[in-house]
Scaffold this motif. Structure first.
Motif, PDB file in Angstrom:
ATOM      1  N   ALA A 148       0.845  -1.203   0.000  1.00 31.87           N
ATOM      2  CA  ALA A 148       0.000   0.000   0.000  1.00 31.87           C
ATOM      3  C   ALA A 148       0.878   1.250   0.000  1.00 31.87           C
ATOM      4  O   ALA A 148       1.993   1.220   0.511  1.00 31.87           O
ATOM      5  CB  ALA A 148      -0.890   0.006   1.233  1.00 31.87           C
ATOM      6  N   PRO A 149       0.371   2.353  -0.557  1.00 32.96           N
ATOM      7  CA  PRO A 149       1.129   3.603  -0.441  1.00 32.96           C
ATOM      8  C   PRO A 149       1.131   4.063   1.018  1.00 32.96           C
ATOM      9  O   PRO A 149       0.275   3.669   1.807  1.00 32.96           O
ATOM     10  CB  PRO A 149       0.345   4.575  -1.321  1.00 32.96           C
ATOM     11  CG  PRO A 149      -1.036   4.033  -1.358  1.00 32.96           C
ATOM     12  CD  PRO A 149      -0.906   2.548  -1.249  1.00 32.96           C
ATOM     13  N   GLN A 150       2.088   4.900   1.355  1.00 29.95           N
ATOM     14  CA  GLN A 150       2.110   5.464   2.708  1.00 29.95           C
ATOM     15  C   GLN A 150       0.961   6.446   2.888  1.00 29.95           C
ATOM     16  O   GLN A 150       0.370   6.529   3.949  1.00 29.95           O
ATOM     17  CB  GLN A 150       3.444   6.146   2.978  1.00 29.95           C
ATOM     18  CG  GLN A 150       4.603   5.192   3.078  1.00 29.95           C
ATOM     19  CD  GLN A 150       5.906   5.905   3.359  1.00 29.95           C
ATOM     20  OE1 GLN A 150       5.949   7.068   3.759  1.00 29.95           O
ATOM     21  NE2 GLN A 150       7.009   5.202   3.157  1.00 29.95           N
ATOM     22  N   SER A 151       0.645   7.200   1.819  1.00 29.92           N
ATOM     23  CA  SER A 151      -0.496   8.121   1.859  1.00 29.92           C
ATOM     24  C   SER A 151      -0.919   8.464   0.439  1.00 29.92           C
ATOM     25  O   SER A 151      -0.148   8.313  -0.500  1.00 29.92           O
ATOM     26  CB  SER A 151      -0.167   9.404   2.634  1.00 29.92           C
ATOM     27  OG  SER A 151       0.773  10.185   1.936  1.00 29.92           O
ATOM     28  N   LEU A 152      -2.152   8.930   0.335  1.00 27.61           N
ATOM     29  CA  LEU A 152      -2.705   9.354  -0.949  1.00 27.61           C
ATOM     30  C   LEU A 152      -3.755  10.412  -0.667  1.00 27.61           C
ATOM     31  O   LEU A 152      -4.634  10.215   0.180  1.00 27.61           O
ATOM     32  CB  LEU A 152      -3.343   8.168  -1.677  1.00 27.61           C
ATOM     33  CG  LEU A 152      -4.212   8.478  -2.899  1.00 27.61           C
ATOM     34  CD1 LEU A 152      -3.390   9.130  -4.001  1.00 27.61           C
ATOM     35  CD2 LEU A 152      -4.878   7.214  -3.407  1.00 27.61           C
ATOM     36  N   MET A 153      -3.646  11.558  -1.357  1.00 28.19           N
ATOM     37  CA  MET A 153      -4.628  12.626  -1.229  1.00 28.19           C
ATOM     38  C   MET A 153      -5.023  13.090  -2.623  1.00 28.19           C
ATOM     39  O   MET A 153      -4.167  13.307  -3.478  1.00 28.19           O
ATOM     40  CB  MET A 153      -4.070  13.802  -0.440  1.00 28.19           C
ATOM     41  CG  MET A 153      -5.111  14.894  -0.218  1.00 28.19           C
ATOM     42  SD  MET A 153      -4.441  16.419   0.445  1.00 28.19           S
ATOM     43  CE  MET A 153      -3.466  16.987  -0.919  1.00 28.19           C
ATOM     44  N   VAL A 154      -6.324  13.231  -2.835  1.00 26.51           N
ATOM     45  CA  VAL A 154      -6.847  13.725  -4.101  1.00 26.51           C
ATOM     46  C   VAL A 154      -7.648  14.992  -3.811  1.00 26.51           C
ATOM     47  O   VAL A 154      -8.544  14.985  -2.965  1.00 26.51           O
ATOM     48  CB  VAL A 154      -7.746  12.679  -4.795  1.00 26.51           C
ATOM     49  CG1 VAL A 154      -8.309  13.235  -6.093  1.00 26.51           C
ATOM     50  CG2 VAL A 154      -6.997  11.380  -5.029  1.00 26.51           C
ATOM     51  N   LYS A 155      -7.330  16.064  -4.517  1.00 28.51           N
ATOM     52  CA  LYS A 155      -8.053  17.325  -4.372  1.00 28.51           C
ATOM     53  C   LYS A 155      -8.723  17.645  -5.705  1.00 28.51           C
ATOM     54  O   LYS A 155      -8.050  17.744  -6.726  1.00 28.51           O
ATOM     55  CB  LYS A 155      -7.104  18.455  -3.978  1.00 28.51           C
ATOM     56  CG  LYS A 155      -7.797  19.780  -3.742  1.00 28.51           C
ATOM     57  CD  LYS A 155      -6.804  20.830  -3.284  1.00 28.51           C
ATOM     58  CE  LYS A 155      -7.489  22.146  -3.016  1.00 28.51           C
ATOM     59  NZ  LYS A 155      -6.538  23.174  -2.602  1.00 28.51           N
ATOM     60  N   VAL A 156     -10.047  17.788  -5.677  1.00 29.34           N
ATOM     61  CA  VAL A 156     -10.819  18.097  -6.881  1.00 29.34           C
ATOM     62  C   VAL A 156     -11.455  19.470  -6.685  1.00 29.34           C
ATOM     63  O   VAL A 156     -12.154  19.694  -5.698  1.00 29.34           O
ATOM     64  CB  VAL A 156     -11.913  17.027  -7.147  1.00 29.34           C
ATOM     65  CG1 VAL A 156     -12.678  17.357  -8.414  1.00 29.34           C
ATOM     66  CG2 VAL A 156     -11.299  15.635  -7.227  1.00 29.34           C
ATOM     67  N   GLU A 157     -11.212  20.374  -7.644  1.00 31.11           N
ATOM     68  CA  GLU A 157     -11.739  21.736  -7.590  1.00 31.11           C
ATOM     69  C   GLU A 157     -12.511  22.030  -8.871  1.00 31.11           C
ATOM     70  O   GLU A 157     -12.158  21.528  -9.937  1.00 31.11           O
ATOM     71  CB  GLU A 157     -10.602  22.751  -7.482  1.00 31.11           C
ATOM     72  CG  GLU A 157      -9.650  22.510  -6.335  1.00 31.11           C
ATOM     73  CD  GLU A 157      -8.426  23.400  -6.441  1.00 31.11           C
ATOM     74  OE1 GLU A 157      -8.504  24.559  -5.988  1.00 31.11           O
ATOM     75  OE2 GLU A 157      -7.414  22.920  -6.984  1.00 31.11           O
ATOM     76  N   ALA A 158     -13.534  22.845  -8.761  1.00 29.95           N
ATOM     77  CA  ALA A 158     -14.241  23.307  -9.958  1.00 29.95           C
ATOM     78  C   ALA A 158     -13.314  24.246 -10.717  1.00 29.95           C
ATOM     79  O   ALA A 158     -12.623  25.065 -10.125  1.00 29.95           O
ATOM     80  CB  ALA A 158     -15.523  24.029  -9.569  1.00 29.95           C
ATOM     81  N   ALA A 159     -13.297  24.100 -12.055  1.00 33.25           N
ATOM     82  CA  ALA A 159     -12.455  24.954 -12.894  1.00 33.25           C
ATOM     83  C   ALA A 159     -13.146  25.133 -14.233  1.00 33.25           C
ATOM     84  O   ALA A 159     -13.251  24.189 -15.016  1.00 33.25           O
ATOM     85  CB  ALA A 159     -11.075  24.338 -13.092  1.00 33.25           C
ATOM     86  N   GLY A 160     -13.617  26.332 -14.504  1.00 25.50           N
ATOM     87  CA  GLY A 160     -14.294  26.611 -15.766  1.00 25.50           C
ATOM     88  C   GLY A 160     -15.489  25.705 -15.963  1.00 25.50           C
ATOM     89  O   GLY A 160     -16.335  25.584 -15.090  1.00 25.50           O
ATOM     90  N   GLN A 161     -15.528  25.008 -17.082  1.00 24.24           N
ATOM     91  CA  GLN A 161     -16.614  24.064 -17.376  1.00 24.24           C
ATOM     92  C   GLN A 161     -16.195  22.637 -17.031  1.00 24.24           C
ATOM     93  O   GLN A 161     -16.671  21.679 -17.632  1.00 24.24           O
ATOM     94  CB  GLN A 161     -16.990  24.158 -18.856  1.00 24.24           C
ATOM     95  CG  GLN A 161     -17.523  25.508 -19.270  1.00 24.24           C
ATOM     96  CD  GLN A 161     -18.820  25.831 -18.539  1.00 24.24           C
ATOM     97  OE1 GLN A 161     -19.714  25.000 -18.444  1.00 24.24           O
ATOM     98  NE2 GLN A 161     -18.913  27.038 -18.015  1.00 24.24           N
TER      99      GLN A 161
END
Length: 107
Positions: A53-66
């Motif tokens: 397994a990875p030591q950590s994983l972070m995903v950040k999703v932001e609205a951008a345009g369309q």
């Protein structure tokens, strides 16, 4: 006299309805995409097969345009860091992906 009271009451009710309606539309537009946010992997509750397994994983999703801008930060099992990034519109066209450890270049 009755018609004035009726007209005034109707006007107040309509005005309140419009104000509440605008508030609901604004709120629903902000909450329309449940993917927007920051997501962190709980490694202790995850199973990986094959491989460690990875030591950590972070995903950040932001609205951008369309579309959206997505940044993924991995700390791999061996401690190396990988960051991937893409910004894509929801138009069905491929968009460039940078930083993939798997050799991907488009999403």
């Amino acid at each position: 006299m009755h018609s004035r009271y009726y007209a005034w009451t109707l006007g107040v009710v309509l005005a309140i309805g419009v104000v509440l309606g605008i508030g609901v539309v604004d709120l629903s537009a902000q909450m329309s995409d449940p993917r927007i946010g920051t997501w962190k992997l709980n490694v202790a509750q995850s199973k990986y097969s094959p491989g460690p397994a990875p030591q950590s994983l972070m995903v950040k999703v932001e609205a951008a345009g369309q579309g959206e801008k997505t940044t993924t930060d991995f700390v791999n099992a061996d401690g190396t860091r990988t960051t991937t990034l893409y910004t894509a519109n929801f138009d069905g066209k491929d968009s460039p992906l940078t930083g993939s450890q798997f050799g991907a270049h488009m999403v």
